[in-house]
Design a protein around this motif. Structure first.
Motif, PDB file in Angstrom:
ATOM      1  N   GLN A 149      -2.900   7.041   9.200  1.00  0.00           N
ATOM      2  CA  GLN A 149      -4.591   7.618   8.917  1.00  0.00           C
ATOM      3  C   GLN A 149      -5.041   8.190   9.784  1.00  0.00           C
ATOM      4  OE1 GLN A 149      -5.542   3.332   9.476  1.00  0.00           O
ATOM      5  NE2 GLN A 149      -7.336   4.360   9.853  1.00  0.00           N
ATOM      6  N   GLU A 178       2.501  -0.219  10.762  1.00  0.00           N
ATOM      7  CA  GLU A 178       3.557  -0.006   9.403  1.00  0.00           C
ATOM      8  C   GLU A 178       2.913  -0.712   8.604  1.00  0.00           C
ATOM      9  OE1 GLU A 178       6.262   3.086   6.738  1.00  0.00           O
ATOM     10  OE2 GLU A 178       6.845   2.705   9.027  1.00  0.00           O
ATOM     11  N   CYS A 203       7.018   6.133   2.702  1.00  0.00           N
ATOM     12  CA  CYS A 203       5.478   5.754   3.557  1.00  0.00           C
ATOM     13  C   CYS A 203       5.084   5.997   3.698  1.00  0.00           C
ATOM     14  CB  CYS A 203       5.330   4.453   3.302  1.00  0.00           C
ATOM     15  SG  CYS A 203       6.030   2.981   1.622  1.00  0.00           S
ATOM     16  N   ASP A 248       1.805   8.933   4.192  1.00  0.00           N
ATOM     17  CA  ASP A 248       0.886   8.050   3.531  1.00  0.00           C
ATOM     18  C   ASP A 248       0.002   9.494   4.884  1.00  0.00           C
ATOM     19  OD1 ASP A 248       0.266   5.728   1.893  1.00  0.00           O
ATOM     20  OD2 ASP A 248       0.879   5.012   3.791  1.00  0.00           O
ATOM     21  N   GLN A 267      -3.265  12.006   4.128  1.00  0.00           N
ATOM     22  CA  GLN A 267      -4.769  11.156   5.303  1.00  0.00           C
ATOM     23  C   GLN A 267      -4.403  12.638   5.277  1.00  0.00           C
ATOM     24  OE1 GLN A 267      -6.258   8.791   6.154  1.00  0.00           O
ATOM     25  NE2 GLN A 267      -5.952   7.415   4.838  1.00  0.00           N
ATOM     26  N   GLY A 287       0.866   7.979  -3.755  1.00  0.00           N
ATOM     27  CA  GLY A 287       1.218   7.295  -2.766  1.00  0.00           C
ATOM     28  C   GLY A 287       1.940   6.029  -3.096  1.00  0.00           C
ATOM     29  N   ASN A 347       1.356   3.428  -2.308  1.00  0.00           N
ATOM     30  CA  ASN A 347      -0.146   2.092  -2.437  1.00  0.00           C
ATOM     31  C   ASN A 347      -0.762   2.449  -3.541  1.00  0.00           C
ATOM     32  OD1 ASN A 347       0.610   0.559  -0.054  1.00  0.00           O
ATOM     33  ND2 ASN A 347      -1.008   2.195   1.286  1.00  0.00           N
TER      34      ASN A 347
END
Length: 340
Positions: free
Chosen positions: A2, A109, A257, A261, A265, A273, A275
């Motif tokens: 992130q 992660e 992943c 991600d 971001q 993504g 999630n």
């Protein structure tokens, strides 16, 4: 990974920052809040639950900024390390710092993905632990056994790692990749083999893990991978045994992943993504493949090797989706899915 920003001045921060380069604020990483927190003049941070936290005792040893409740304690990530180089081994200690950085990235992660970690206190026989060993004076073999992961710290050295990559004819080799692969063995044991139905599902996809591992090693190094290995496997090493197929797939799941991600971001990609989609095939086809092709072209523009030199045929995507759905099994559903 992130995007982080300083809570004091809003300047960009990066995961390993111990100090904001813009305003000078001392920083610590809060595992529970998944945030880089500002420390007061006494080096402390009061979290959202009112706990007063300080930085891990390994700040100087391994650059760890993670926060702990008691001054002098080790953080969760550092506590997973069972063995490290001796204090007189300056080469090993320098390599240890780099390895611990990769391990913290891994633990972060796994937390984000909701994959549960038991340490050796919670599970003395099969809990996760790491022996990060220097090969300056003795040979170290990278591997996993009952939750204990052994890492050769020489793999942090670019020249050594490149030599090994070329010798083994691998397209890709990193320290973080080693951690991800070996942790795949741990999660196969804790999440897959603990559930008879899931074990049978895995065997139908990856092959029968009861096949002799010793014979598989000999066959692999004597004969190499089958000519048509790219139809069913992510790498030549994955063809050796179902254990290695799962671990390689798990590692690539984490690769994808994390990179997706991060790209989302920073506004470098669009699409589902990990999630937000129940079907990992959608993530691969709609987000990862366009992104990885673009990143490969960027690397080529710099005269570098492809960032992701792998092909993902349908059989491999199905294996990645199997790993993806383990998150649902352990009660960490993606958007729109139901844990069961």
């Amino acid at each position: 990974m992130q995007r982080f920003a300083c809570a004091v001045c809003d300047a960009p921060l990066f995961f390993e920052n111990s100090q904001c380069l813009a305003c000078g604020t001392q920083l610590g990483f809060h595992r529970g809040e998944r945030a880089i927190a500002p420390l007061d003049d006494d080096g402390a941070y009061r979290d959202l639950e009112g706990q007063l936290l300080r930085r891990c005792t390994n700040l100087k040893l391994s650059g760890c900024t993670w926060l702990v409740r008691e001054e002098g304690d080790k953080c969760f990530s550092c506590s997973l390390t069972r063995s490290r180089p001796e204090d007189h081994d300056t080469t090993g200690l320098a390599q240890f710092l780099d390895a611990e950085r990769s391990k913290r990235h891994l633990i972060y992660e796994l937390d984000v993905l909701g994959l549960p970690i038991e340490d050796r206190i919670q599970n003395p026989e099969r809990g996760l632990a790491f022996d990060l060993l220097s090969s300056v004076e003795e040979k170290v073999v990278i591997g996993h056994q009952n939750g204990l992961i052994t890492i050769d710290l020489a793999e942090t050295v670019d020249s050594h790692r490149e030599k090994m990559r070329a010798k083994l004819e691998e397209p890709y080799r990193t320290m973080l990749g080693h951690f991800r692969h070996e942790t795949g063995h741990y999660f196969e044991g804790t999440l897959v083999f603990s559930d008879p139905a899931l074990t049978e599902d895995a065997r139908s996809i990856f092959g029968d893990d009861r096949a002799s591992y010793k014979d598989a090693i000999k066959r692999h190094y004597d004969e190499g991978a089958p000519e048509d290995w790219k139809k069913e496997h992510i790498s030549q090493y994955a063809t050796m045994h179902p254990y290695e197929d799962f671990a390689e797939t798990f590692a690539h799941y984490l690769h994808i992943c994390d990179t997706v991600d991060t790209a989302l971001q920073y506004g470098l990609a669009s699409g589902p993504g990990p999630n937000t989609s129940e079907d990992f095939g959608d993530v691969v086809r709609e987000t990862w493949i366009p992104l990885s092709v673009a990143l490969n072209q960027v690397n080529r523009s710099m005269g570098a090797n492809d960032l992701y030199p792998f092909v993902l045929p349908p059989a491999v995507i199905a294996k990645l989706d199997f790993v993806h759905k383990l998150r649902v099994r352990v009660g960490h559903p993606v958007a729109g899915s139901v844990a069961g």
